[in-house]
Design an enzyme around this catalytic site. Structure first.
Site, PDB file in Angstrom:
ATOM      1  N   CYS A 193      72.539  -7.531-109.222  1.00 42.07           N
ATOM      2  CA  CYS A 193      71.454  -8.482-109.455  1.00 42.07           C
ATOM      3  C   CYS A 193      71.014  -8.450-110.920  1.00 42.07           C
ATOM      4  O   CYS A 193      70.878  -7.366-111.501  1.00 42.07           O
ATOM      5  CB  CYS A 193      70.255  -8.142-108.571  1.00 42.07           C
ATOM      6  SG  CYS A 193      70.464  -8.603-106.851  1.00 42.07           S
TER       7      CYS A 193
ATOM      8  N   LYS B  85      70.537  -0.173 -96.679  1.00 41.15           N
ATOM      9  CA  LYS B  85      71.596  -0.504 -97.652  1.00 41.15           C
ATOM     10  C   LYS B  85      71.638   0.532 -98.770  1.00 41.15           C
ATOM     11  O   LYS B  85      72.705   1.034 -99.125  1.00 41.15           O
ATOM     12  CB  LYS B  85      71.334  -1.899 -98.241  1.00 41.15           C
ATOM     13  CG  LYS B  85      72.060  -2.174 -99.540  1.00 41.15           C
ATOM     14  CD  LYS B  85      71.777  -3.548-100.096  1.00 41.15           C
ATOM     15  CE  LYS B  85      70.743  -3.662-101.179  1.00 41.15           C
ATOM     16  NZ  LYS B  85      71.050  -3.082-102.492  1.00 41.15           N
ATOM     17  N   ASN B  86      70.481   0.855 -99.333  1.00 41.22           N
ATOM     18  CA  ASN B  86      70.471   1.722-100.515  1.00 41.22           C
ATOM     19  C   ASN B  86      70.699   3.190-100.174  1.00 41.22           C
ATOM     20  O   ASN B  86      70.845   4.017-101.068  1.00 41.22           O
ATOM     21  CB  ASN B  86      69.163   1.535-101.302  1.00 41.22           C
ATOM     22  CG  ASN B  86      69.146   0.190-102.015  1.00 41.22           C
ATOM     23  OD1 ASN B  86      70.168  -0.494-102.083  1.00 41.22           O
ATOM     24  ND2 ASN B  86      67.994  -0.201-102.518  1.00 41.22           N
TER      25      ASN B  86
ATOM     26  N   ASP C 195      61.552  -3.218-105.145  1.00 41.98           N
ATOM     27  CA  ASP C 195      62.318  -4.055-104.212  1.00 41.98           C
ATOM     28  C   ASP C 195      61.421  -4.805-103.220  1.00 41.98           C
ATOM     29  O   ASP C 195      61.924  -5.599-102.419  1.00 41.98           O
ATOM     30  CB  ASP C 195      63.340  -3.204-103.441  1.00 41.98           C
ATOM     31  CG  ASP C 195      64.446  -2.686-104.336  1.00 41.98           C
ATOM     32  OD1 ASP C 195      64.517  -3.091-105.510  1.00 41.98           O
ATOM     33  OD2 ASP C 195      65.249  -1.847-103.866  1.00 41.98           O
TER      34      ASP C 195
ATOM     35  N   ARG D 204      73.581  -9.887 -99.374  1.00 39.75           N
ATOM     36  CA  ARG D 204      73.842  -8.522 -99.859  1.00 39.75           C
ATOM     37  C   ARG D 204      72.958  -7.508 -99.143  1.00 39.75           C
ATOM     38  O   ARG D 204      73.316  -6.333 -99.057  1.00 39.75           O
ATOM     39  CB  ARG D 204      73.545  -8.426-101.363  1.00 39.75           C
ATOM     40  CG  ARG D 204      74.522  -9.132-102.263  1.00 39.75           C
ATOM     41  CD  ARG D 204      74.251  -8.766-103.727  1.00 39.75           C
ATOM     42  NE  ARG D 204      74.064  -7.340-103.833  1.00 39.75           N
ATOM     43  CZ  ARG D 204      73.105  -6.745-104.565  1.00 39.75           C
ATOM     44  NH1 ARG D 204      72.277  -7.461-105.286  1.00 39.75           N
ATOM     45  NH2 ARG D 204      72.989  -5.443-104.589  1.00 39.75           N
TER      46      ARG D 204
ATOM     47  N   ARG E 105      69.765  -2.962-117.056  1.00 41.00           N
ATOM     48  CA  ARG E 105      70.286  -1.922-116.182  1.00 41.00           C
ATOM     49  C   ARG E 105      71.374  -1.056-116.846  1.00 41.00           C
ATOM     50  O   ARG E 105      72.530  -1.029-116.377  1.00 41.00           O
ATOM     51  CB  ARG E 105      70.773  -2.524-114.858  1.00 41.00           C
ATOM     52  CG  ARG E 105      69.724  -3.405-114.208  1.00 41.00           C
ATOM     53  CD  ARG E 105      70.087  -3.873-112.831  1.00 41.00           C
ATOM     54  NE  ARG E 105      69.958  -2.810-111.839  1.00 41.00           N
ATOM     55  CZ  ARG E 105      70.153  -2.969-110.546  1.00 41.00           C
ATOM     56  NH1 ARG E 105      70.487  -4.142-110.077  1.00 41.00           N
ATOM     57  NH2 ARG E 105      70.013  -1.960-109.698  1.00 41.00           N
TER      58      ARG E 105
HETATM   59  C1  UD1 Z   1      71.806   0.462-104.672  1.00 44.82           C
HETATM   60  C2  UD1 Z   1      70.433   0.929-104.964  1.00 44.82           C
HETATM   61  O1  UD1 Z   1      70.018   1.976-104.522  1.00 44.82           O
HETATM   62  N1  UD1 Z   1      69.683   0.115-105.693  1.00 44.82           N
HETATM   63  C3  UD1 Z   1      68.309   0.477-105.997  1.00 44.82           C
HETATM   64  C4  UD1 Z   1      68.297   1.433-107.162  1.00 44.82           C
HETATM   65  O2  UD1 Z   1      68.934   0.783-108.242  1.00 44.82           O
HETATM   66  P1  UD1 Z   1      69.354   1.623-109.532  1.00 44.82           P
HETATM   67  O3  UD1 Z   1      69.812   2.967-109.112  1.00 44.82           O
HETATM   68  O4  UD1 Z   1      70.268   0.779-110.317  1.00 44.82           O
HETATM   69  O5  UD1 Z   1      67.959   1.726-110.273  1.00 44.82           O
HETATM   70  P2  UD1 Z   1      67.474   2.848-111.258  1.00 44.82           P
HETATM   71  O6  UD1 Z   1      66.474   3.699-110.575  1.00 44.82           O
HETATM   72  O7  UD1 Z   1      68.648   3.495-111.869  1.00 44.82           O
HETATM   73  O8  UD1 Z   1      66.733   1.977-112.365  1.00 44.82           O
HETATM   74  C5  UD1 Z   1      65.367   2.159-112.686  1.00 44.82           C
HETATM   75  C6  UD1 Z   1      65.151   1.872-114.157  1.00 44.82           C
HETATM   76  O9  UD1 Z   1      65.857   2.817-114.932  1.00 44.82           O
HETATM   77  C7  UD1 Z   1      66.640   2.177-115.909  1.00 44.82           C
HETATM   78  N2  UD1 Z   1      67.852   2.984-116.123  1.00 44.82           N
HETATM   79  C8  UD1 Z   1      68.633   3.344-115.063  1.00 44.82           C
HETATM   80  C9  UD1 Z   1      69.768   4.090-115.246  1.00 44.82           C
HETATM   81  C10 UD1 Z   1      70.125   4.483-116.555  1.00 44.82           C
HETATM   82  O10 UD1 Z   1      71.138   5.152-116.798  1.00 44.82           O
HETATM   83  N3  UD1 Z   1      69.327   4.108-117.591  1.00 44.82           N
HETATM   84  C11 UD1 Z   1      68.187   3.361-117.408  1.00 44.82           C
HETATM   85  O11 UD1 Z   1      67.492   3.047-118.372  1.00 44.82           O
HETATM   86  C12 UD1 Z   1      66.940   0.810-115.292  1.00 44.82           C
HETATM   87  O12 UD1 Z   1      67.293  -0.120-116.259  1.00 44.82           O
HETATM   88  C13 UD1 Z   1      65.646   0.498-114.601  1.00 44.82           C
HETATM   89  O13 UD1 Z   1      64.745  -0.059-115.526  1.00 44.82           O
HETATM   90  O14 UD1 Z   1      66.943   1.756-107.486  1.00 44.82           O
HETATM   91  C14 UD1 Z   1      66.165   0.627-107.902  1.00 44.82           C
HETATM   92  C15 UD1 Z   1      64.776   1.134-108.291  1.00 44.82           C
HETATM   93  O15 UD1 Z   1      64.103   1.611-107.200  1.00 44.82           O
HETATM   94  C16 UD1 Z   1      66.115  -0.399-106.786  1.00 44.82           C
HETATM   95  O16 UD1 Z   1      65.473  -1.565-107.251  1.00 44.82           O
HETATM   96  C17 UD1 Z   1      67.515  -0.773-106.312  1.00 44.82           C
HETATM   97  O17 UD1 Z   1      67.446  -1.549-105.135  1.00 44.82           O
HETATM   98  C1  PEP Z   2      68.187  -4.553-106.637  1.00 50.74           C
HETATM   99  C2  PEP Z   2      68.704  -4.244-105.460  1.00 50.74           C
HETATM  100  O1  PEP Z   2      69.978  -3.822-105.246  1.00 50.74           O
HETATM  101  P1  PEP Z   2      71.081  -3.405-106.347  1.00 50.74           P
HETATM  102  O2  PEP Z   2      70.583  -2.180-107.050  1.00 50.74           O
HETATM  103  O3  PEP Z   2      72.280  -3.092-105.513  1.00 50.74           O
HETATM  104  O4  PEP Z   2      71.257  -4.580-107.263  1.00 50.74           O
HETATM  105  C3  PEP Z   2      67.892  -4.332-104.218  1.00 50.74           C
HETATM  106  O5  PEP Z   2      68.323  -3.774-103.185  1.00 50.74           O
HETATM  107  O6  PEP Z   2      66.818  -4.959-104.247  1.00 50.74           O
END
Ligand code: UD1
Ligand code: PEP
Length: 439
Positions: free
Chosen positions: A117, A22-23, A306, A398, A122
């Site tokens: 989620c 998915k990711n 995850d 999802r 985030r």
């Molecule tokens: C669709 C997808 O691929 N989802 C994955 C992706 O989510 P996602 O890409 O949203 O996760 P991030 O790696 O960005 O988030 C990691 C941390 O960075 C923080 N952050 C992120 C962006 C930003 O601009 N500022 C900031 O502070 C977030 O709040 C969080 O605490 O990576 C996460 C961390 O491995 C996984 O749990 C999710 O399943």
């Molecule tokens: C948190 C997850 O997905 P998303 O970043 O799409 O919310 C997940 O795949 O566990």
């Protein structure tokens, strides 16, 4: 309201064919927007609700998308609008990944603030910091983020304050068509980043260093659609690995890549689970007692956030006390309260959960509060005495393809109950990954 009903205590056996990740597929579909010529054909696209949503986001932009038998075809020669609406983007955080490609292709994008989620606040500040460094003007208002650029994006050196997966992906996609070189420092290193970079490079991009902390992108004039096969889902594989361990069973995860699951494999081995890897997959065999271990989530190659809730389910039945520390998201312990309803003994102290082992898990009525929390409740229910009823099933849809059918075929006593009206709605929306039992 759909429910999953599990009666615990059964052993499982057999093969689980692991789906495309998915990711990985979500950013790849977003990246297909960059193909100004030709067609992208994306194989092993899992039939998940999230995939349907991002396809709809692209269609709402006027892009041609077809999805049939796990193959997605995208033709993005024409893009009718640069605006992605609230109705679609609120459903899933990953839809924000269309921002970088739209900005690169059209010089403009207006995207609703993303949903997804509720595992933390985030923010998206690192995505925006990257776009701004590349010359975009960003405005926020009425729940939308608008980014504009005069002419072409400019290559820049961008240091991410956190190694964000989404920000690395969004900036990397935007940079492929920028003028000059972009360097992303403190980039995320997840396998899904490498898969995205491989897809973009096949389209004609010039990206080096994906999978390390420094990614270098030389901008090019144009990208074209290509054929790509998505990597296997390491989190789906890890979840079924825990299903084997928690039920004292023997399962083979066909297609799973051991190198993507190193921290999960090594923690399970420390607990006393037998794990064998070969070139086609991973076998997990558990029979004896399990030992308690401490787990701390970290960006890749650390233990994946995850997999935190699923691992906690396993630690609840291990011998001794384990500490589970969540460092990636600040609100990812919502499953603890649900586990407590099943007789688990867990205390949360800030970012650490103290898990007392040897729980005599009891079936209960529980609610999936997010995707992985839902998966973890199914796992706990497989090991519990009596019947567990899980609501909030839309979260689970999802990220897991037909999880109830897969587990039932492996020997679990599990089924899904879908009220008649929901079943009709699901069919209407084309959500075909649900095999309902009618109430
Ligand atoms: C669709 C997808 O691929 N989802 C994955 C992706 O989510 P996602 O890409 O949203 O996760 P991030 O790696 O960005 O988030 C990691 C941390 O960075 C923080 N952050 C992120 C962006 C930003 O601009 N500022 C900031 O502070 C977030 O709040 C969080 O605490 O990576 C996460 C961390 O491995 C996984 O749990 C999710 O399943
Ligand atoms: C948190 C997850 O997905 P998303 O970043 O799409 O919310 C997940 O795949 O566990």
């Amino acid at each position: 309201m759909s429910k999953i009903i599990v009666r615990g205590g059964r052993k499982l056996a057999g093969n689980v064919k692991i789906n495309g990740a998915k990711n990985a597929v979500l950013p790849i579909i977003a990246a297909s927007i960059l193909g100004a010529e030709g067609e992208s054909v994306i194989h092993d696209a899992p039939p998940l609700d999230d995939v349907l949503v991002i396809n709809k986001v692209l269609q709402s932009l006027g892009i041609e998308v077809e999805y049939n038998r796990q193959v997605i075809r995208v033709r993005a020669q024409q893009i009718a609008t640069c605006e992605a609406s609230y109705d679609l983007v609120r459903k899933m955080r990953a839809s924000f990944l269309v921002m970088g490609p739209l900005l690169a292709r059209l010089g403009q994008a207006r995207i609703s603030l993303p949903g997804g989620c509720a595992i933390g606040t985030r923010p998206i500040d690192q995505h925006l910091k990257g776009f701004e460094a590349m010359g975009a003007d960003i405005e926020l208002g009425q729940g939308y983020i608008e980014a504009k650029i005069k002419g072409r994006l400019k290559g820049a050196k961008i240091y991410l304050d956190v190694a964000s997966v989404g920000a690395t992906e969004n900036i990397m996609m935007a940079a492929t068509l920028a003028e000059g070189t972009t360097i992303i420092e403190n980039a995320a290193k997840e396998p899904e980043i490498v898969d995205l970079a491989n897809y973009l490079n096949a389209m004609g991009a010039v990206i080096r260093g994906a999978g390390t902390g420094v990614i270098r992108i030389e901008g090019v004039e144009k990208l074209r659609g290509v054929v790509h096969t998505v990597i296997p889902d390491r989190i789906e594989a890890g979840t079924y690995m825990i299903a084997a361990a928690i039920t004292g069973s023997d399962l083979y995860m066909e297609g799973a890549i051991g190198d993507h699951l190193r921290p999960v494999i090594s923690k399970m081995q420390e607990m006393g689970v037998l794990i064998e890897e070969d070139e086609n997959g991973i076998r997990v065999c558990a029979s004896g007692p399990l030992r308690a271990v401490d787990v701390k989530t970290l960006p890749y190659p650390g233990f994946p956030t995850d997999m935190q809730s699923q691992m906690m389910a396993l630690l609840m039945v291990a011998d001794g006390t384990s500490l589970v520390t969540e460092t990636v998201f600040e609100n990812r312990f919502m499953h603890v309260e649900e586990f407590a309803n099943m007789n688990a003994q867990i205390k949360v102290d800030g970012r650490t959960a103290i898990v007392s082992g040897n729980a005599k898990l009891q079936g209960a009525k529980v609610c999936a509060t997010d995707l992985r929390a839902g998966a973890a409740l199914i796992l706990a229910a497989l090991a519990a005495d009596g019947e567990t009823e899980i609501t909030g099933v839309h979260h689970i849809d999802r990220g897991y393809v037909d999880i109830t059918d897969v587990l039932r075929e492996l020997g679990a006593d599990i089924h899904r109950v879908v009220p008649k009206e929901v079943e009709e709605e699901v069919v209407d929306m084309g959500f075909f990954n649900i095999q309902p039992t009618l109430a």
